[in-house]
Design an enzyme around this catalytic site. Structure first.
Site, PDB file in Angstrom:
ATOM      1  N   CYS A 236      75.532  60.098  -9.930  1.00 11.78           N
ATOM      2  CA  CYS A 236      76.681  60.535 -10.932  1.00 11.78           C
ATOM      3  C   CYS A 236      77.673  61.050  -9.775  1.00 11.78           C
ATOM      4  CB  CYS A 236      76.324  61.612 -11.940  1.00 11.78           C
ATOM      5  SG  CYS A 236      75.304  61.320 -13.114  1.00 11.78           S
TER       6      CYS A 236
ATOM      7  N   ARG B 287      78.598  55.381  -7.812  1.00 14.49           N
ATOM      8  CA  ARG B 287      77.469  56.203  -8.067  1.00 14.49           C
ATOM      9  C   ARG B 287      77.004  56.158  -9.287  1.00 14.49           C
ATOM     10  NH1 ARG B 287      76.910  60.091  -4.070  1.00 14.49           N
ATOM     11  NH2 ARG B 287      75.495  61.380  -5.512  1.00 14.49           N
TER      12      ARG B 287
ATOM     13  N   TRP C 267      76.213  58.257 -14.606  1.00 14.96           N
ATOM     14  CA  TRP C 267      74.991  57.430 -14.660  1.00 14.96           C
ATOM     15  C   TRP C 267      73.899  57.851 -15.450  1.00 14.96           C
ATOM     16  CZ3 TRP C 267      69.507  56.778 -13.650  1.00 14.96           C
ATOM     17  CH2 TRP C 267      69.097  55.529 -13.676  1.00 14.96           C
TER      18      TRP C 267
ATOM     19  N   ASN D  54      75.276  66.755 -11.666  1.00 13.24           N
ATOM     20  CA  ASN D  54      74.579  65.376 -11.203  1.00 13.24           C
ATOM     21  C   ASN D  54      73.073  65.852 -11.051  1.00 13.24           C
ATOM     22  OD1 ASN D  54      73.669  62.952 -10.002  1.00 13.24           O
ATOM     23  ND2 ASN D  54      74.476  63.392  -7.976  1.00 13.24           N
ATOM     24  N   GLY D  55      72.219  65.147 -11.419  1.00 19.37           N
ATOM     25  CA  GLY D  55      70.814  65.352 -11.442  1.00 19.37           C
ATOM     26  C   GLY D  55      69.937  65.455 -12.567  1.00 19.37           C
TER      27      GLY D  55
ATOM     28  N   GLU E 144      63.051  40.914  -0.779  1.00 21.05           N
ATOM     29  CA  GLU E 144      64.555  41.326  -0.869  1.00 21.05           C
ATOM     30  C   GLU E 144      65.193  40.350  -1.349  1.00 21.05           C
ATOM     31  OE1 GLU E 144      66.087  43.712  -0.262  1.00 21.05           O
ATOM     32  OE2 GLU E 144      67.970  43.087   0.116  1.00 21.05           O
TER      33      GLU E 144
ATOM     34  N   LYS F 278      67.672  41.049  -4.727  1.00 18.78           N
ATOM     35  CA  LYS F 278      69.105  40.741  -4.908  1.00 18.78           C
ATOM     36  C   LYS F 278      69.246  39.981  -5.980  1.00 18.78           C
ATOM     37  CE  LYS F 278      70.795  42.969  -2.076  1.00 18.78           C
ATOM     38  NZ  LYS F 278      69.778  43.900  -1.978  1.00 18.78           N
TER      39      LYS F 278
ATOM     40  N   GLU G   6      68.909  41.927  -9.286  1.00 18.10           N
ATOM     41  CA  GLU G   6      69.927  43.300  -9.391  1.00 18.10           C
ATOM     42  C   GLU G   6      71.374  42.688  -9.513  1.00 18.10           C
ATOM     43  OE1 GLU G   6      70.429  46.004  -6.251  1.00 18.10           O
ATOM     44  OE2 GLU G   6      69.810  44.637  -4.575  1.00 18.10           O
TER      45      GLU G   6
ATOM     46  N   HIS H 234      45.888  33.159  -5.702  1.00 17.31           N
ATOM     47  CA  HIS H 234      45.124  34.305  -6.249  1.00 17.31           C
ATOM     48  C   HIS H 234      45.659  34.653  -7.684  1.00 17.31           C
ATOM     49  CE1 HIS H 234      42.716  34.584  -2.822  1.00 17.31           C
ATOM     50  NE2 HIS H 234      43.787  34.508  -2.213  1.00 17.31           N
TER      51      HIS H 234
ATOM     52  N   LYS I  85      74.846  53.355  -6.865  1.00 15.16           N
ATOM     53  CA  LYS I  85      74.668  53.047  -5.320  1.00 15.16           C
ATOM     54  C   LYS I  85      73.506  54.001  -4.842  1.00 15.16           C
ATOM     55  CE  LYS I  85      75.354  51.100  -1.446  1.00 15.16           C
ATOM     56  NZ  LYS I  85      74.880  49.772  -1.118  1.00 15.16           N
TER      57      LYS I  85
HETATM   58  C1  AGP Z   1      69.725  47.861  -2.942  1.00 14.54           C
HETATM   59  O1  AGP Z   1      70.240  46.636  -2.942  1.00 14.54           O
HETATM   60  C2  AGP Z   1      69.321  48.727  -4.088  1.00 14.54           C
HETATM   61  N1  AGP Z   1      70.539  48.651  -4.684  1.00 14.54           N
HETATM   62  C3  AGP Z   1      68.421  49.658  -3.730  1.00 14.54           C
HETATM   63  O2  AGP Z   1      66.937  49.070  -4.016  1.00 14.54           O
HETATM   64  C4  AGP Z   1      68.629  50.597  -2.637  1.00 14.54           C
HETATM   65  O3  AGP Z   1      68.334  49.813  -1.292  1.00 14.54           O
HETATM   66  C5  AGP Z   1      67.774  51.669  -2.702  1.00 14.54           C
HETATM   67  O4  AGP Z   1      68.296  52.562  -3.992  1.00 14.54           O
HETATM   68  C6  AGP Z   1      67.610  52.799  -1.593  1.00 14.54           C
HETATM   69  O5  AGP Z   1      69.004  53.311  -1.217  1.00 14.54           O
HETATM   70  P1  AGP Z   1      69.152  54.082  -0.061  1.00 14.54           P
HETATM   71  O6  AGP Z   1      68.941  52.887   1.103  1.00 14.54           O
HETATM   72  O7  AGP Z   1      70.488  54.532  -0.092  1.00 14.54           O
HETATM   73  O8  AGP Z   1      68.178  55.126   0.312  1.00 14.54           O
END
Ligand code: AGP
Length: 605
Positions: free
Chosen positions: A2, A27, A74, A98-99, A478, A482, A485, A501, A600
């Protein structure tokens, strides 16, 4: 997760609160709200959805007042609607948080038994009610201290008080909180990025600390209510970070910036004249390092996975990797000469920060590889290696991932030569090859038009598989992340050798399968795995750096990235996968910079 902002000033604050909330939307963007104090009343305004909805409300019904707090959410407790949006106010106080308050249910039950009423489903509202209760017999600071003693879990708080209209109180435990300074105006914010348009003078609270802001004074307190001093940083001014320039969104800007950001990162760490890597002051003398443990989450974890191959190939150091949310709960055996490396773009990820804390408590040496040098993880590490990628706004990490890879690679090279695990000739060749990378990245961008054609083939698919071996396996993970998400389509990254397997059962006619196969020692094996997929009807999209004609004709698309030093191929192979996810998401009209359900910086567990 947040975003929090607080401003106390000699002039009205609502416009600056809104502008800061817009910077904080990366955020969290489920809902938004603000509260100001005017005419001796708390004026609270909230909305579900984006900050622009809140802005429309304020245009119709302006908020006055020279003191206020704001929040973008969030959701953790309670669906994203107006009632659960922050701030949470009583007649006397208003709170943004936030938390996660882990004991909120028991506190709420206890307060309800005392006759207090709750309006929302949130954990945050217990803070509002507790502070209100303590204000009956205590001043604001005392009331907040008493409240914090009852809370379990994490918080960054901003609180204003109806009967004390010239102060904001902030508090931090586990979630980041910063203070900004200006003339006749002071600020509270989740991070310096939200405050940068108003000031470059920033202090950062550490866990257990509180601050009390008025328009021309800021005091800090530790948990024992003792006044403390905090360092004031002058944060760097990141050029044109707030606009997308000619790009449609931040993510496309950040993908196409990668040639420059890698060039900048290399210029920070390599000496083009001496042809050497400028990494010194290791926290452990390189020859004494017994083991390296790499820790991260999500995309950052994938960079750790790639780095494990590099450390194994180039050094004699035993290397382990772990996901931060797993690492922090393991029964770990810490050794003095282990080096713990934390990778985090934001430097605020709660699981990664918690894993770092455990290492600090066990007196072992830590290093962080971050994009935000003022972040919590950076400030709590023995040694920081910035990636110099510039602020990354798109929630899906792109340029930061490549920055993490390049810093991890040059660290493995430097350790290798310092330990004499490789000879000078090979070292010089590897360093020389780095200089070719920015140009090779630029050439890889030219694949975009082909990727756009491929993207269409993913739209109606039931799902997709991404396969690779060796240091291409983490790139398969990765690429799948991508796509998931950004486009919300199911995708799975898998070691190519593992398909037989079990996962081969998923292969059916027309299922898209991305095979990542640079011409390295795994190439032939990966081709065999590809044949197993083709034999069952899989539709192959082949990404390679190999310019020889392929044996098989059953390949739907072939993308070739420039051939570089095989150690560097994971960096180039990532780019078409970033572009693929981007274009599939664009075809689906998904929100590229703010994908649903995500944030983020994940500052809660
Ligand atoms: C990355 O595309 C994602 N949004 C997410 O997995 C991110 O990499 C992860 O939350 C770690 O974030 P950080 O690198 O700020 O620690």
């Amino acid at each position: 997760m947040c975003g929090i902002i607080g401003i106390v000033s000699d002039k009205p604050v609502s416009i600056n609160i809104i502008n800061s909330l817009k910077k904080l939307e990366y955020r969290g963007y489920d809902s938004a709200g603000l509260a100001t104090l005017s005419n001796n009343l708390i004026d609270e305004k909230k909305c579900s959805g984006r900050v622009e909805e809140l802005e429309k409300i304020l245009i119709k019904n302006p908020s006055n007042g020279n003191i206020g707090i704001g929040h973008v959410r969030w959701a953790t407790h309670g669906i994203p609607n107006i009632i659960n949006a922050h701030p949470h106010s009583s007649e006397k106080v208003s709170v943004v948080h936030n938390g996660i308050i882990e004991n909120s249910d028991e506190l709420k039950k206890d307060l309800e038994e005392k006759g207090f009423k709750f309006k929302s489903q949130t954990d945050t509202e217990v803070i509002t009610v507790l502070v209100t209760q303590f204000l009956e017999n205590s001043k604001p600071l005392e009331s907040v201290f008493k409240t914090l003693k009852k809370l379990k879990g994490s918080f960054a708080l901003g609180i204003i008080f109806k009967n004390f209209p010239d102060i904001i109180i902030g508090a931090r435990r586990g979630s980041p909180l910063a203070v900004g300074y200006s003339n006749d105006e002071n600020y509270l914010g989740s991070d310096s990025y939200a405050l940068k348009s108003m000031t470059n003078k920033i202090s950062y609270l550490d866990d257990g600390e509180l601050c009390m802001l008025s328009k021309n004074k800021v005091d800090f307190y530790d948990l024992n209510q003792k006044k403390i001093n905090k360092k004031i940083y002058t944060v760097s001014d990141d050029e044109n970070t707030t606009d997308k320039g000619d790009y449609k969104n931040f993510m496309s800007k950040e993908i196409f910036e990668q040639s420059n950001t890698i060039k900048k990162c290399l210029s920070e760490y390599t000496d083009s004249l001496k042809k050497d890597i400028n990494i010194y002051n290791f926290p452990i003398e390189p020859k004494k390092i017994n083991k390296i443990i790499l820790i991260g989450c999500g995309t950052a974890y994938h960079s750790c996975l790639v780095a494990k191959y590099w450390f194994e190939e180039l050094t004699s150091i035993d290397t382990e990797i772990d996901i931060a949310s797993e690492f922090r709960y393991r029964n770990l055996k810490f050794k003095t000469n282990n080096l713990y490396i934390f990778v985090s773009q934001s430097g605020e990820t709660a699981d990664t920060a918690a894993a770092l804390d455990i290492c600090k408590k066990n007196n072992v040496k830590t290093c962080s590889i971050v994009n935000v040098v003022e972040s919590t993880i950076a400030r709590n590490s023995d040694w920081v290696l910035p990636i110099h990628a510039g602020p990354e706004i798109g929630v899906a990490s792109t340029k930061a991932f490549l920055g993490q890879l390049i810093v991890l690679y040059i660290l493995s090279l430097k350790l290798s030569i310092e330990r004499e695990d490789i000879d000078k000739k090979n070292y010089d060749t590897y360093v020389e090859n780095l200089t070719k990378l920015p140009e090779a990245i630029k050439k890889t961008f030219k694949l975009e038009s082909e990727v756009q054609l491929i993207a269409k083939e993913f739209l109606d698919a039931k799902g997709s598989m991404f396969l690779g071996r060796g240091n291409s396996f983490p790139i398969a993970l990765e690429g799948a992340l991508k796509l998931k998400e950004l486009s919300y389509l199911h995708a799975e990254g898998y070691p190519a050798g593992e398909m037989k397997h079990g996962p081969l059962a998923l292969i059916e006619e027309g299922l898209p399968v991305i095979v990542i196969a640079p011409k390295d020692k795994y190439y032939e094996k990966t081709l065999s795995n590809m044949q197993e997929v083709i034999a069952r009807g899989g539709k192959i999209f082949f990404i390679t750096d190999n310019y020889n004609r392929l044996l098989s004709t059953n390949i739907r698309f072939r993308l070739r990235v420039p051939r570089v030093d095989s150690n560097l191929s994971p960096i180039l192979l990532t780019i078409p996968l970033q572009l693929l996810a981007y274009h599939v998401a664009s075809l689906k009209n998904c929100d590229i910079d703010k994908p649903r359900n995500l944030a983020k910086s994940v500052t809660v567990e």
